[in-house]
Write a protein that holds these residues in place. Structure first.
Motif, mmCIF file in Angstrom:
data_model
loop_
_atom_site.group_PDB
_atom_site.id
_atom_site.type_symbol
_atom_site.label_atom_id
_atom_site.label_comp_id
_atom_site.label_asym_id
_atom_site.label_seq_id
_atom_site.Cartn_x
_atom_site.Cartn_y
_atom_site.Cartn_z
ATOM 1 N N ARG A 50 -7.680 1.853 2.647
ATOM 2 C CA ARG A 50 -6.507 1.688 3.515
ATOM 3 C C ARG A 50 -6.728 0.621 4.585
ATOM 4 O O ARG A 50 -5.805 -0.140 4.920
ATOM 5 C CB ARG A 50 -6.181 3.032 4.178
ATOM 6 C CG ARG A 50 -5.215 2.976 5.353
ATOM 7 C CD ARG A 50 -3.842 2.482 4.928
ATOM 8 N NE ARG A 50 -2.948 2.406 6.080
ATOM 9 C CZ ARG A 50 -2.907 1.394 6.939
ATOM 10 N NH1 ARG A 50 -3.711 0.354 6.753
ATOM 11 N NH2 ARG A 50 -2.063 1.404 7.946
ATOM 12 N N TRP A 87 0.838 -1.205 0.000
ATOM 13 C CA TRP A 87 0.000 0.000 0.000
ATOM 14 C C TRP A 87 0.871 1.253 0.000
ATOM 15 O O TRP A 87 0.663 2.168 -0.806
ATOM 16 C CB TRP A 87 -0.917 -0.012 1.227
ATOM 17 C CG TRP A 87 -1.881 1.130 1.269
ATOM 18 C CD1 TRP A 87 -3.114 1.190 0.695
ATOM 19 C CD2 TRP A 87 -1.678 2.398 1.915
ATOM 20 N NE1 TRP A 87 -3.701 2.405 0.943
ATOM 21 C CE2 TRP A 87 -2.838 3.172 1.696
ATOM 22 C CE3 TRP A 87 -0.641 2.948 2.656
ATOM 23 C CZ2 TRP A 87 -2.981 4.455 2.189
ATOM 24 C CZ3 TRP A 87 -0.782 4.233 3.153
ATOM 25 C CH2 TRP A 87 -1.929 4.974 2.923
ATOM 26 N N TRP A 88 1.850 1.303 0.892
ATOM 27 C CA TRP A 88 2.745 2.449 0.946
ATOM 28 C C TRP A 88 3.532 2.598 -0.366
ATOM 29 O O TRP A 88 3.711 3.711 -0.870
ATOM 30 C CB TRP A 88 3.708 2.327 2.127
ATOM 31 C CG TRP A 88 3.137 2.802 3.420
ATOM 32 C CD1 TRP A 88 2.803 2.047 4.508
ATOM 33 C CD2 TRP A 88 2.839 4.163 3.768
ATOM 34 N NE1 TRP A 88 2.295 2.833 5.512
ATOM 35 C CE2 TRP A 88 2.310 4.153 5.081
ATOM 36 C CE3 TRP A 88 2.941 5.374 3.099
ATOM 37 C CZ2 TRP A 88 1.914 5.302 5.739
ATOM 38 C CZ3 TRP A 88 2.541 6.534 3.752
ATOM 39 C CH2 TRP A 88 2.039 6.493 5.053
ATOM 40 N N CYS A 103 -6.215 4.704 -1.180
ATOM 41 C CA CYS A 103 -6.349 5.414 0.101
ATOM 42 C C CYS A 103 -7.728 5.166 0.727
ATOM 43 O O CYS A 103 -7.852 5.060 1.951
ATOM 44 C CB CYS A 103 -6.121 6.910 -0.101
ATOM 45 S SG CYS A 103 -4.404 7.344 -0.468
#
Length: 905
Positions: free
Chosen positions: A449, A384-385, A446
């Motif tokens: 998340r 994700w990052w 996002c």
């Protein structure tokens, strides 16, 4: 040679069965072909005999078969023809459409295809009736053959599933209404994007593919809930990516018919469709959807780089790869304009440093994002990052790039369209899309998340960062050494500075090069090539390190083996619970109960070793908590080698299950080796006394060195006879004997020769041992033959004398007792048959069925052992995880050896 008395006459009908028989189910009529004193030759007028049988007529002792190849071929062709006719009869609409396609094609060839096509194929500007006739048109003979093949295979399959009436009704409405809507959409696109609209006007709607997509989408409504979601997600995602990048009239039409088919399917079958939600549904589905969207855009970008036929809105994503988005002609035009000197320098550098290395370097961010998408599928927080950082950088670079060029070409009318601006000087899709798409992806990831919570093990990324830093530094050092040696600049320091800055800039995504112009080593083509290839090394290292990190997990709720053993002793882990304490397992503990589960986490599967260590009344809650843990970690939960109580819970979740083994149990309070059925057991016990064979109980720590040496030798000889390495996981070896809780029973003669070995593991229930489970079994080659019957019978008598309740002879994988059926049924009957075939295939190698037959001598009770998974679609992945668990060290050579052994046996 005379005719034997009582022999039938030639061509006389001698047998006609009144019904089917298991041994010769296809035999219908037999006529005499030839007779002699010793045998009768017969001819089969219908069908074939499936087993050789004795003849009981007169003096002829055996039937000889007329098995000539031509006759067998004719019989097979007749059988296949009947099967094909039955298949075709099940799809009259599909057959009619196939004939229609063939007829129209033949007619068009005879009168001229060019003159007929405008009156049949649909499209923008075509006659209104063509939306009804387009289904019958094919562009060429190959396309026509493919369409007919699809109709006679997929088409008939769907038609049989939903019925011919609904098949033609839903298909026709989806196709005709979809064609009409597609033409309207194309006209709308023309008003927004004339260039795209002009290309759509040149294309046509024809063929049967969209018809099948429409009826298939409608039929998918009737699938179970989990399958329906997956099929719908897959089909819609693929079609959306095709539409976004290819942008052809056909892709728009196919997507529209798929959506219409789904709507009509819901209208027709909304009451009967399965609405049950799987316990596995939730974050796994959301992660998969996000990963599909991200991966689809990346793959589409990669394809559009080399495909001039890509005309969709997202095909402009290829311009984020600057080195492939500009041509030498455009660079020459820019360099001719004084105000574009900076852009001339940028793109001249890109072209000069081009080649295979530069093109591969430009693809590295896309490949990295693909790996990150795989991590997103597994719920990885690092993925994700990584996606957020990479897409943010891509959006910022694309925005700055657009602003820089826009500011430089506002007064350059003749060059603005070449660089991506319309007649008003405003950016076109070429610049807008590379900005919008990364922003959309950022919004999607996002917003989701909370789905990405899986972490790698402690220190994984710190170690990966150090490794990447070392690789990058070494690559730069080697590049400087080579670059200085081939450089043509005047000073050493200037060469080092130029090479270092060039290397560091090229490590960034390739579109950054459109913002900065690195200095070049003067007149040094070798240095340019070096700088094109050297940055590939850190990028490749990053991709490998990310891939490896996504295979590791920081597993929560983990406990040590010692803690787990205490839970096994204090609860109820079932008759095979002690195998879960062996080395190599992970141990998960419930947050709410004194309960734990042993499992393996290889291959993306949380594969349990056997039943949970849990109290009976807490079983359902603990299983559901474990499934939540597995799904949260991006693992497929699979309950392997479990008994009835576990699958009773998973059945309420609508999971699929398969019987994978059969356990044999001896109830000790009823055990007496009396009667004819125990004759072999009594014989073994009596022979042992006569031949001086006795039993000796011990443990690994207390076993005499002489005995232990013989145990290891016997085991080594047994393993050497197998074409594959010794299996592990739920099957113990010598290493599993080294356990203070495991008891070893030996058969020894007067000369201290070990004739057989068995090991017995404790069965705990609420803090006390209620029985023992057999694991390790080995016998001395050429020793006391019935040694296993003797050892097991002796163990049973000893356990009964010591007031234990049960003796388990453990499970036999891929085996099932005769007459024992799965009382609860199975949702995967076809796979049950596959496992049955697999068991027969491996029988010559491992003898699991022979082992079950051997255990039947003790007249045991049978307990089926199951595998339970959320859906049949997970079985291939789970199957690979099980195979790896049993044979983690299997090599290609071992596989070839196994195949050779099976052919020989």
């Amino acid at each position: 040679m005379g005719k034997p008395e009582g022999s039938p006459k030639r061509s006389q009908l001698i047998w006609r069965p009144s019904g089917k028989r298991k041994s010769c189910s296809f035999l219908r009529r037999i006529r005499i072909q030839h007779y002699s004193k010793d045998q009768v030759r017969v001819r089969f007028t219908s069908g074939e005999l499936t087993r050789r049988k004795r003849n009981t007529m007169g003096d002829a002792p055996q039937i000889a078969y007329d098995s000539s190849t031509p006759r067998r071929v004719r019989m097979r062709l007749a059988h296949d023809s009947r099967a094909f006719a039955r298949w075709m009869a099940g799809g009259p609409v599909s057959v009619f459409l196939s004939l229609l396609l063939l007829t129209i094609f033949i007619v068009s060839v005879s009168i001229g295809r060019e003159s007929l096509e405008p009156y049949i194929a649909a499209g923008v500007g075509h006659s209104w009736w063509t939306v009804f006739t387009a289904i019958s048109w094919s562009h060429n003979a190959i396309e026509m053959v493919i369409d007919i093949a699809l109709l006679l295979s997929v088409g008939i399959w769907i038609e049989r599933a939903m019925g011919s009436g609904w098949f033609i009704l839903i298909g026709a409405i989806s196709y005709w209404f979809g064609a009409f809507l597609t033409v309207l959409i194309a006209e709308g696109i023309d008003s927004i994007d004339p260039a795209w609209g002009d290309l759509l006007e040149q294309q046509e709607i024809v063929g049967i593919a969209a018809f099948l997509i429409g009826v298939g989408s409608a039929a998918a409504v009737k699938l179970p809930a989990l399958w329906r979601r997956r099929v719908r997600t897959m089909v819609v995602s693929i079609l959306l990516v095709m539409l976004a990048f290819a942008g052809t009239l056909g892709t728009i039409f196919t997507l529209v018919t798929a959506l219409l088919g789904t709507v009509f399917g819901i209208i027709v079958w909304h009451k009967s469709r399965d609405r049950a939600a799987s316990v596995m549904a939730g974050p796994q589905q959301g992660r998969g959807l996000v990963a599909i969207v991200v991966a689809g855009i990346v793959i589409g970008t990669l394809i559009s780089l080399r495909s001039p036929e890509m005309i969709g809105a997202l095909s402009s994503m290829k311009y984020t790869v600057a080195s492939d988005a500009i041509s030498p002609d455009i660079v020459d035009q820019m360099c001719a304009v004084e105000t574009l000197s900076a852009q001339c320098a940028h793109y001249s550098y890109l072209l000069r440093g081009g080649g295979a290395g530069a093109r591969l370097l430009a693809l590295m961010p896309l490949v990295t994002q693909l790996v990150l998408a795989w991590g997103l599928r597994g719920g990885r927080l690092a993925a994700w990052w990584g996606t957020v950082i990479l897409q943010s950088l891509t959006a910022v670079v694309a925005l700055v790039h657009m602003a820089m060029i826009w500011g430089e070409v506002r007064n350059w009318e003749e060059g603005s369209e070449i660089l991506g601006f319309n007649e008003l000087g405003l950016p076109t899709a070429r610049f807008i899309v590379p900005v919008v798409v990364p922003l959309v992806l950022l919004i999607i990831v996002c917003a989701k998340r909370s789905l990405f919570t899986v972490r790698a093990g402690s220190g994984t990324y710190e170690k990966a960062g150090r490794t990447l830093g070392v690789i990058t530094a070494l690559t730069l050092l080697v590049s400087l050494i080579i670059g200085v040696s081939i450089g043509a600049t005047k000073t050493f320091l200037s060469t080092v500075w130029i090479l270092t800055t060039d290397f560091l800039i090229r490590l960034l995504p390739s579109s950054v090069l459109s913002l900065v112009t690195p200095q070049m080593v003067e007149e040094s083509e070798g240095a340019i090539v070096l700088m094109s290839w050297a940055p590939l090394v850190p990028w490749a290292a990053l991709i490998v390190l990310l891939w490896r990190s996504f295979r590791r997990r920081d597993l929560p709720n983990s406990i040590s083996r010692a803690e787990y053993i205490e839970i096994v002793r204090s609860t109820n882990a079932g008759s095979m619970g002690w195998i879960t304490t062996w080395e190599g397992n992970n141990y998960w503990k419930s947050s709410h109960y004194e309960a734990a589960i042993a499992y393996r986490s290889d291959g993306g599967v949380a594969l349990t070793v056997s039943d949970p260590a849990v109290r009976t009344e807490e079983l359902a809650d603990v299983l559901e908590e474990f499934v939540g843990f597995a799904v949260g970690q991006g693992l497929i939960p699979a309950f392997y080698s479990v008994h009835g109580p576990v699958v009773a819970v998973t059945d309420t979740w609508r999971w699929s299950r398969l019987q994978v083994a059969e356990e044999t149990l001896l109830v000790l309070n009823e055990l007496e080796f009396k009667g004819k059925k125990f004759q072999d057991i009594r014989t073994a016990l009596n022979r042992a006394r006569k031949e001086g064979i006795s039993t000796h109980w011990t443990t690994f720590a207390e076993c005499k060195p002489a005995y232990m040496a013989q145990i290891k030798q016997i085991s080594a000889e047994w393993v050497s006879d197998k074409p594959l390495p010794e299996m592990g996981f739920t099957l113990g070896g010598v290493a599993e004997l080294d356990d203070p809780d495991t008891r070893i029973l030996l058969a020894i003669d007067d000369a201290d020769t070990v004739h057989g070995i068995t090991s017995w593991m404790p069965i705990y229930e609420d803090g006390r041992i209620t029985g023992w489970t057999l694991d390790f079994m080995r016998r001395l080659g050429g020793g006391f033959r019935p040694v296993m019957e003797y050892l097991i019978a002796s163990a049973a008598l000893w356990a009964k004398e010591n007031n234990y309740e049960i003796l388990s002879l453990s499970g036999a994988p891929l085996a099932r007792a005769k007459g024992v059926e799965d009382e609860a049924g199975s949702s995967a009957q076809i796979l049950d048959q596959v496992l049955d075939v697999l068991g027969k295939t491996l029988e010559p190698v491992y003898g699991f069925r022979s082992l079950l037959n051997f255990k039947s001598k003790f007249n045991p009770e049978y307990a089926p052992i199951y595998l339970a998974v959320p859906s049949i679609v997970e079985l291939p992945t789970v199957g690979l995880a099980i195979a790896h668990a049993y044979l983690p060290s299997l090599t290609l050579k071992d596989t070839i050896t196994l195949g050779t052994s099976l052919r020989q046996k």
